[in-house]
Design an enzyme around this catalytic site. Structure first.
Site, PDB file in Angstrom:
ATOM      1  CD  GLU A 102      -1.579  -2.279   1.491  1.00  0.00           C
ATOM      2  OE1 GLU A 102      -0.497  -2.416   2.013  1.00  0.00           O
ATOM      3  OE2 GLU A 102      -2.124  -3.410   1.238  1.00  0.00           O
ATOM      4  CG  HIS A 159     -11.622  -6.977   6.139  1.00  0.00           C
ATOM      5  ND1 HIS A 159     -10.315  -6.819   6.234  1.00  0.00           N
ATOM      6  CD2 HIS A 159     -11.835  -7.698   5.352  1.00  0.00           C
ATOM      7  CE1 HIS A 159      -9.672  -7.697   5.416  1.00  0.00           C
ATOM      8  NE2 HIS A 159     -10.583  -8.378   5.001  1.00  0.00           N
TER       9      HIS A 159
END
Lengths: 386, 386
Positions: A109, A178
């Site tokens: 990322e 999440h």
């Protein structure tokens, strides 16, 4: 606090979400200061009403239309190419626009965010996807130290027209990493804009505006609303976006919208909490209380004018967000409203947020998420008897 | 490995008559062409295939030496200005100037350079006006030059993040069909950062024309190389990414030019990225705020002073009859001019406009920043009145 037995929607239920989104859509007014106009009234000559469209589809259409409109737009991230994204938001883009315009990267990322900085320095308009809220944290240095600060560092010589799309928040029975509501980290970082849609229409319009913005935008997508549907004509939305400047103005000076009008108190919410707030307002109506709901939409820049005007009118406010409450966006909104509306307030501004705990396991998350009951309890506490 | 990756490396390997694996591995020994006394090194054990570098053309050597003389003067002038209290800090590259100027000399106008905070000499050698390059250290703004105009990334202190910006810049150029080469600079300490890994891996996977040029000056502030890695060399890390690596004597300007010029040519021609490790030494402390005697012996410094890159190159060029006294005097005169420019620019009392604080955070200041700007303006008026 009273114990309620309302038929409030379970935040995790898709039906409930759809009901709430319908309620949001059916509200008569969405009038923000520099806000985005609501869906156009259906033209009397249009014989076929538009079909149901999911937020995921609207986001996908916004990406496709932006790719078609500007050759500088590139979409990249993890699984966004062949797969079309784990939530299918980039579905079909690689096939339609080629793997140079929409491509998969290695799984890293910081690499994705850092690469987007270099591409922006060299004239492109990257739209990157962080697969999940908590998976964006490895990119935080690039975001906080460069994406946010490059324009200032170079006195405006280098713009960062980057959109960082982050599926966020819970209510989906997801695992611990999440479901974070991570908006406060970004809202706390000057140089970033932080935007979050709650309706299908706003998802399209705000994403288009974010991609066109020369400032970096953290575009936070409430993942529990991805598959919420609304009757929206995407072609008409495209035309509306391309012929006006409402959404772009919202990103410049803030674009909150009144999602439901009311007179007794204001519920201030955004993204994943908006449907819950709308459901709470509907339930309150049955009890004889008229609640106004303001959809923040642009956390940064914050639309003080629209929010304060609503609270000045109703004299009472509850701020509803899914984030942990301490040092949160909700805390900031509460402070701003308190400061601006002090003389109009009949009660302290209250907050309904997540508890100050790590995101709970699926079987416990309903205790954490703001619910209709918890919102109505807060409304009850707004000193009605004084 | 994608098809073009394989082909690029295979073609490069074939051009040297070696296997792709041997192409990726650095030479067994440091590439060195001129010894510390300024003598061209003889054949020795015999150059390895693929690592045999011809001596660059005379005019390239002289041009690089001119830059070297200027570069040394820039470092010494800036350090003097810090001692005189004109600047708070200057991270000097004294001792590393051969690396600094070689990297600037090998790039074309359309190429990009992404430097660290210690690479001021490279930035100026690349063409950024000296005072603009020093603005960050003068303290009136975080950066003073236009990155796009000079194709030089803006210097800042986060470690290694710029390597990913280099990757992005290269990818943007690739998408537009430009044959840009990008050189990213970092130090030995930076090779421990995650962004080093991500940048090299991205560059290799996307087969981008990027040269990662590591100035291994043996210390990351106080921590020696042995605490950063136990790899055979930093250049060996290239193999793990499927790119070529080479290590070179960072105080030997001739070898640096030879390796980098060939590297730029290969990379531009599609051979994929390259990792070059230059072994050099930071003669001075990390900055003026650092005390290098706490972590290294003077004998070690003396040993490296004997390998000084400026003295070495001057001996070599004089020995070959390329550097007459008159030419040396001309180079020194140019260096004095740059030093005078630095003194004049940095001795000026710059009073930055406080309102600039709000001007470049976003394309258009948000309503909140407008409010804060008005607050500051009012404070300034009161301050002036009292």
């Amino acid at each position: 606090m009273s114990t309620r037995q309302t038929t409030s929607p379970d935040a995790g239920s898709v039906d409930a979400v759809e009901t709430a989104v319908d309620a949001a859509r059916e509200s008569t007014t969405r009038a923000g200061g520099a806000g985005i106009p609501g869906p156009r009234p259906e033209s009397p000559v249009a014989p076929v009403p538009p079909g149901p469209v999911t937020m995921a589809k609207a986001l996908n259409a916004a990406l496709a239309d932006a790719l078609a409109a500007d050759a500088g737009v590139v979409v990249f991230g993890e699984d966004v190419g062949t797969l079309g994204g784990v939530f299918r938001i980039t579905d079909g883009l690689a096939a339609r626009f080629g793997t140079e315009r929409c491509f998969d990267t290695p799984l890293a990322e910081s690499g994705i965010a850092g690469m987007s900085v270099g591409m922006a320095i060299n004239g492109m308009r990257p739209v990157i996807e962080m697969q999940f809220d908590a998976f964006a944290y490895p990119a935080f240095e690039q975001i906080a130290s460069h994406v946010a600060k490059m324009r200032n560092r170079t006195r405006g010589a280098v713009a960062m027209p980057i959109v960082i799309r982050i599926p966020y928040a819970g209510g989906i029975g997801g695992v611990e990493h999440h479901c974070d509501s991570s908006e406060a980290y970004y809202a706390h970082t000057p140089g970033l804009k932080v935007v979050t849609p709650a309706t299908v229409t706003d998802a399209y319009l705000l994403l288009r505006a974010a991609i066109d913005s020369d400032d970096p935008v953290i575009f936070m997508e409430p993942k529990k609303l991805y598959f919420a549907k609304d009757r929206v004509d995407l072609d008409a939305l495209k035309e509306q976006y391309e012929s006006g400047d409402g959404p772009r103005a919202a990103l410049e000076s803030g674009g909150a919208a009144v999602a439901r009008t009311g007179t007794d108190a204001t519920l201030i919410a955004y993204g994943p909490s908006l449907p819950t707030a709308m459901a709470a307002a509907a339930a309150a109506q049955e009890e004889g209380r008229s609640l106004e709901v303001v959809d923040v939409r642009t956390i940064v820049p914050f639309d003080d004018a629209t929010v304060a005007a609503s609270v000045a009118k109703t004299s009472r406010a509850v701020v509803i967000t899914e984030e942990t409450g301490f040092a949160s966006v909700a805390a900031e909104i509460t402070a701003r409203v308190q400061q601006r509306c002090f003389h109009s307030l009949a009660a302290p501004v209250l907050r309904v947020t997540g508890f100050d705990i790590p995101y709970p396991a699926p079987k416990l998350e309903h205790h954490f998420l703001p619910s209709v009951d918890r919102i109505l309890d807060a409304v009850d506490d707004l000193q009605w008897e004084d | 490995m994608s098809e073009d990756t394989r082909t690029g490396i295979t073609d490069a390997a074939r051009s040297f008559g070696i296997t792709p694996e041997d192409y990726m591995l650095p030479a067994r020994d440091l590439i060195q062409m001129v010894d510390p006394e300024g003598r061209l090194l003889g054949a020795g054990p015999g150059p390895e295939p693929g690592h045999d570098y011809p001596v660059p053309a005379d005019e390239d050597l002289l041009e690089a030496y001119r830059r070297l003389v200027v570069g040394r003067r820039i470092n010494d002038q800036n350090s003097a200005l810090v001692r005189q209290g004109r600047m708070a800090v200057y991270p000097s590259s004294h001792g590393q100037e051969a690396c600094q100027v070689a990297v600037a000399a090998c790039l074309e106008e359309g190429d990009w350079l992404f430097p660290t905070y210690r690479d001021t000499v490279a930035v100026i050698s690349r063409g950024v006006p000296p005072v603009e390059a020093m603005t960050v250290f003068r303290g009136d703004w975080h950066g003073g030059y236009h990155p796009g105009k000079h194709k030089v990334g803006i210097q800042s202190t986060p470690l290694t993040t710029q390597l990913l910006h280099a990757v992005g810049a290269a990818h943007a150029a690739r998408l537009r069909g430009e044959d840009t080469v990008v050189v990213a600079l970092c130090g030995d300490g930076a090779t421990s950062e995650g962004d080093f890994h991500e940048a090299l891996n991205f560059a290799a996977v996307f087969h981008l024309p990027v040269i990662f040029f590591v100035q291994n000056n043996q210390y990351a502030i106080s921590v020696p190389l042995a605490r950063q890695t136990v790899a055979p060399s930093l250049a060996h890390k290239a193999v793990g990414y499927g790119m070529a690596g080479e290590r070179v004597d960072g105080n030997d300007l001739v070898a640096l030019l030879a390796v980098l010029e060939r590297g730029v040519r290969l990379v531009r021609g599609g051979a994929g990225p390259l990792l070059v490790e230059a072994q050099t030494y930071r003669i001075q402390a990390h900055t003026n705020a650092d005390d290098a005697t706490r972590y290294r012996e003077d004998a070690e410094v003396q040993e490296w002073l004997a390998k000084d890159p400026v003295k070495r190159m001057r001996s070599y060029l004089t020995g070959r009859g390329l550097l007459a006294d008159e030419l040396q005097a001309r180079f020194e005169q140019e260096a004095e001019q740059v030093a005078a420019e630095l003194r004049n620019g940095l001795n000026q009392e710059i009073t930055p406009d406080p309102q600039d604080l709000f001007a470049h955070v976003y394309t258009v200041p948000t309503p909140q920043l407008d409010e804060q700007s008005a607050q500051l303006a009012e404070e300034l008026i009161r301050e002036e009145a009292s």
